[in-house]
Design an enzyme around this catalytic site. Structure first.
Site, PDB file in Angstrom:
ATOM      1  CB  THR A  44      -0.914   0.017   1.250  1.00 34.38           C
ATOM      2  OG1 THR A  44      -1.686  -1.180   1.252  1.00 34.38           O
ATOM      3  CG2 THR A  44      -1.842   1.213   1.241  1.00 34.38           C
ATOM      4  CG  HIS A  47      -0.841   0.667  -4.314  1.00 36.77           C
ATOM      5  ND1 HIS A  47      -0.857   0.369  -5.643  1.00 36.77           N
ATOM      6  CD2 HIS A  47      -1.074  -0.503  -3.659  1.00 36.77           C
ATOM      7  CE1 HIS A  47      -1.090  -0.934  -5.805  1.00 36.77           C
ATOM      8  NE2 HIS A  47      -1.219  -1.489  -4.613  1.00 36.77           N
ATOM      9  CG  HIS A  67       0.378   0.437   7.547  1.00 35.32           C
ATOM     10  ND1 HIS A  67       0.440   0.838   6.238  1.00 35.32           N
ATOM     11  CD2 HIS A  67       0.251  -0.907   7.503  1.00 35.32           C
ATOM     12  CE1 HIS A  67       0.367  -0.212   5.437  1.00 35.32           C
ATOM     13  NE2 HIS A  67       0.250  -1.280   6.183  1.00 35.32           N
ATOM     14  CD  GLU A  68       4.052  -3.742   6.793  1.00 33.94           C
ATOM     15  OE1 GLU A  68       5.232  -4.134   6.876  1.00 33.94           O
ATOM     16  OE2 GLU A  68       3.304  -4.046   5.848  1.00 33.94           O
ATOM     17  CB  CYS A  97     -16.407   3.389  15.390  1.00 38.32           C
ATOM     18  SG  CYS A  97     -17.685   2.143  15.115  1.00 38.32           S
ATOM     19  CB  CYS A 100     -20.469   0.444  13.675  1.00 37.73           C
ATOM     20  SG  CYS A 100     -19.147  -0.721  13.290  1.00 37.73           S
ATOM     21  CB  CYS A 111     -15.123  -1.026  12.030  1.00 38.23           C
ATOM     22  SG  CYS A 111     -15.540   0.680  12.482  1.00 38.23           S
ATOM     23  NE  ARG A 204       7.293 -10.361  -4.955  1.00 40.78           N
ATOM     24  CZ  ARG A 204       6.280  -9.527  -5.067  1.00 40.78           C
ATOM     25  NH1 ARG A 204       5.203  -9.877  -5.753  1.00 40.78           N
ATOM     26  NH2 ARG A 204       6.308  -8.347  -4.467  1.00 40.78           N
ATOM     27  CB  ILE A 292      -9.035 -12.250   3.886  1.00 41.28           C
ATOM     28  CG1 ILE A 292      -9.424 -13.727   3.807  1.00 41.28           C
ATOM     29  CG2 ILE A 292      -8.134 -11.981   5.102  1.00 41.28           C
ATOM     30  CD1 ILE A 292     -10.064 -14.296   5.029  1.00 41.28           C
TER      31      ILE A 292
END
Lengths: 347, 347, 347, 347
Positions: A44, A47, A67-68, A97, A100, A111, A204, A292
């Protein structure tokens, strides 16, 4: 804590990113301030770096992304009860949140009010980050910081792989990026009969072999469908199809080699709708298909930590490169070329 | 039993069908001969009658077709132990091998060696039929013959509706042909919070109301997505989507109104692949999707019989027309026009 | 095949057993005749040998006993389609009716008309045995005959261990006889975080270590509850309790160390009712408890074969002794003393 | 809000209770103050009133007891975001830590740090109560206050009944107090084939008939086992056993009539360990047994509200008596005699 911190951020709309300075954020009463030890680059982030169509619609600049991570708690809000300064931590990156319907029934991972770290709020390509207490995961001291940093995508793999039965089953993983690689090793370590890794890059596929894939196939060179059907003739295909690529071709192939009555986890995100044969791939097959997203909060994390602490899976082969945060361009370049597993950035 | 019997069959490739005579078949050691009391027309029979592309590839003429029925055992093979002459019976219409992997693990409904009554072997639009003992279902005497005849498609609905949780959930059924109508009533009778029926024919929507749908929507006239989202705003959509139409539009709409974390049963069969947004409809939603084919052998049948015997669901409103076998053209015509529920033929 | 064969049988009521001669049995149309290569002794055989209270009520003499084996098909009945002379096979030992409700819904393991090999009908401590085609399991040629023989109790362990979630969980196994030993290795090989084996014989605890138990505790010498609670303090006990001993003390201890919300498989059979605290052990704990009998037909077998063929678990350390059938007394003596794992008898 | 409020409380250790005055409590930042409209008496309240052995160990005086209620929010703490003054509410009565392993994996109902309203902290036999925002359930305006008050035990019944499959199954409920009565109606409304209610008081069996039990049996007068086995002969017993009595006799009977492969929910709490035949009742039967405590947070509540709002179950017949709070002695007396369903107290 007051002062400025170094950050990697997207200043304006457009490709690339740059280093800069920002105020060290202040934790609110139920939040903590964390000093980032190690961060890692997610697909991400690439991107966002590339400023693709998705990013243009989802990222408001200026934005610190990433974020990691793993790090250390350096300040706690006044109402924080479960964390202390000095704790070695990582974080669930979906801030939900808790109110919800989905959150109430224990489905926080879907969420509808989710805010994602590094996308909707400032992220962790920085020296510090502030996060809610509830999101924080205390790491076991035996887990190296690099491994702790990648446990968020590792959690995606845990979520994908263990949503249904693995033991004694034959598993194919399409897409051997870091999450797919984790899936290979998780499935095999959880008693899969054998695991087949499919990708279009040999780099890979070599990593897949290191991550316990019994067989690897190159989607561009090998007769993927023919080979898999031969290996699984007695059951009419593989029992389990883990889709980690987002490629329409891979999705079609994966469903073709899934046996009648088999199950599939779909985590890869095709960039656009495509022609799909629901009759053949799902209905006639009596297949069960799981979408997922994220990690279940927080059972996936508990399982993830348990797996890492027990050394059931060795994550290290997936971590192929390490740079200083300032050298971010090298990391993103390697990712563009597909010549890496997981790239670590040290702020 | 020797002699000839009247049959409705497809003599040569091409549209239509005709009455004729055939030898009364002879049961083998593990088979029984059944005298058909009541038969009913399935959508598949209409495909065969119309001689569509699917039929051209799957039906070898001459072929007696039809597979839904109830009748009486009139002769038993030498090794039959669980049935007697005089028993009131119907039949599972998938004749499976019992030896492949799918059969061995209790997934006979996806046996790859399946032979289907009235398609791969001669069917029940006839005075008599021979079937394996193992396929025969003994009907409770309290169940009328018409109801016993339609319990095979009713079983499809039981399979679709109860593959996951219904009670307290909001359910939308797309496609209110007989199976969809059964689904409406089954879901409501099993504690669904409310059931929405969607179709493009008002005739069928009226039947849906009779079959306990709380709300019905016409896919051509109503704002299906808008209406459903308004009704389910607090959960972000319905909890359960039962797809019984095979229409690509319906499938798209159904997934759009499915809430994050919801589940879907797909039984309708689109006639061709179509553009489908896996990312939005399955992955991001964290949806669980079940492909539904046939009936589980034989737990679906046990549940079906239990439901019918207990009068939990009233099947009768779905049965709208009854003809003699010789009047078959009237039945097929009504089905073409969508102006019927289930059509009964009496041989 | 005609002639006589050597057999080990219980001639008259009372302790012990003796060698003798019997007619080689003749397969019926759906049966096969198997030449026994290897057999193994089950705890049940010891009960019969000892002629305990249970045996006195369940065994009619004369009776050839024994049920664990591997062998070769030497004759097939006229209607057998899936087996040929020369096939290398073992067998599910519960012969079920296929017609009762339990069988119909795929729960043959609790068929109320079950006949058990070596108990209700003549068994396999013999040169030959006749069995129904449907019960026969074709062994992979890579599996040694001793391993193929013990796969029936191995299947009990597969059934017990995989009825609910194992991966990332902490597992305690009470009772380290062969089935418990298999459970240790199965759980660990399927990603259990750690496995604790408990028994009262050090011989067996040593085997447990060989079968991948991370920790072993002696129920007579160690503070079993204290030790386990210390190891699992953060969760309030183990996640999974596998009861393979049948000892009331073990059952009590196992439930005491099970965490709130944990799950248990109960396979061991206490010889009499005993004082049990349902409130503390099940209700307040919100525990889920599975009664385990036999093997699921035939999904447990498919999983068992898959595991053995993939070498996920090494069964060999459990097989500690091998004798000629004539030397049966040595085997039964070792079992009485608890100084063995699995004992093989060669006819 | 300042001032005093009337309360029903246990002043000192010993039987009985008395009215008194207490300070109106003050909500903290994440709490709300609720004015009680309607309360209802739980069996646990009777234990406290009677001052039985359990109460002597669990209740510290002085203590306001009671936990079932509906009311109106009259004051909200400074950080409350999901509730407003005037909201019509009830409450989950288990206040959990949200930080232990059980809470983290979504099993708050077995949180080991649980504090229970009216037991560990002051309860709702009062004019006002303070509770955490997270515990509050907003009631639909269409639900009468008496019904809203009893939805906490109704939730116990929802949890017990829907932990496994009901539709098409035959269900026996042992113990027709309010929770058992709710179970009868819930099972039947969710498609149970038939429901048998068992109790030893005819008053309650009459209520069971009103709550949709098809058959009722008096444990003291009827041949419970004989009758049930006759009704369920074809399956070897009932499919589902819901234990709501806590009586050892009932538990034994329930397991005796459970069919092989059936499932049981155990919610009733025997006051002491008793002789139980694990071999016959669980192992040989291949039964699945669920310990039930509290309500799942908060999926059980979502389901409960959905069921009440949809009028799937009519709760009113269970509510048999209504008194002013000051008349509490009448209510407790009726409960002692078993001559009531649910007793309402109006503060």
């Amino acid at each position: 804590m007051k002062g400025k911190m170094r950050v990697l951020f997207k200043k304006n709309p457009g490709p690339g990113a740059e280093m800069g300075l920002a105020d060290i954020p202040k934790p609110a009463s139920k939040e903590v301030l964390i000093k980032i030890k190690v961060s890692s680059i997610c697909g991400t982030d690439l991107h966002i770096y590339n400023w693709d169509s998705w990013s243009q619609h989802h990222i408001k600049t200026p934005r610190i992304f990433g974020h990691e991570f793993s790090g250390e708690v350096v300040e706690v809000g006044s109402e924080v009860t479960s964390l202390n300064v000095g704790d070695y931590v990582s974080s669930e990156t979906h801030i939900v949140c808790e109110k919800c319907f989905q959150c109430k029934i224990g489905n926080g991972h879907v969420c509808t009010n989710t805010k994602i770290l590094g996308i909707d709020i400032d992220g962790i390509f920085a020296e510090y980050v502030v996060l809610p207490e509830v999101n924080i995961i205390k790491n076991d001291l035996s887990i190296p910081p690099e491994v702790a940093s990648v446990q968020e995508p590792f959690g995606n793999a845990v979520h994908s792989t263990f949503v249904d039965e693995i033991v004694g089953n034959r598993v194919v993983v399409f897409g051997c990026g870091p999450i797919g690689l984790f899936c290979c090793s998780l499935a095999k370590s959880a008693g899969a009969s054998f695991v087949i890794g499919v990708d279009i890059k040999n780099y890979r596929l070599k990593l897949a072999k290191k991550m316990k894939a019994d067989i690897v196939l190159n989607g561009k060179k090998d007769d993927v469908i023919g080979e898999i059907m031969k290996l699984t003739e007695d059951r009419g295909g593989v029992d389990v199809f883990l889709e980690m690529s987002g490629s329409p071709d891979a999705i079609q192939q994966g469903f073709k080699v899934l046996r009648p009555g088999g199950w599939a986890s779909l985590l890869g995100i095709p960039s656009a709708p495509f022609e799909f044969d629901i009759s053949e791939h799902i209905v006639f097959k009596g297949a069960t298909v799981y979408g997922i997203i994220g990690r279940r909060m927080y059972d996936t994390w508990c399982k993830t930590q348990s797996i890492l602490k027990s050394k059931i899976v060795d994550v290290m082969p997936v971590i192929t490169h390490k740079f200083k945060l300032e050298e971010f361009e090298k990391g993103f370049q390697l990712m563009k070329e597909g010549k890496c597993g997981k790239v670590i950035l040290i702020p």
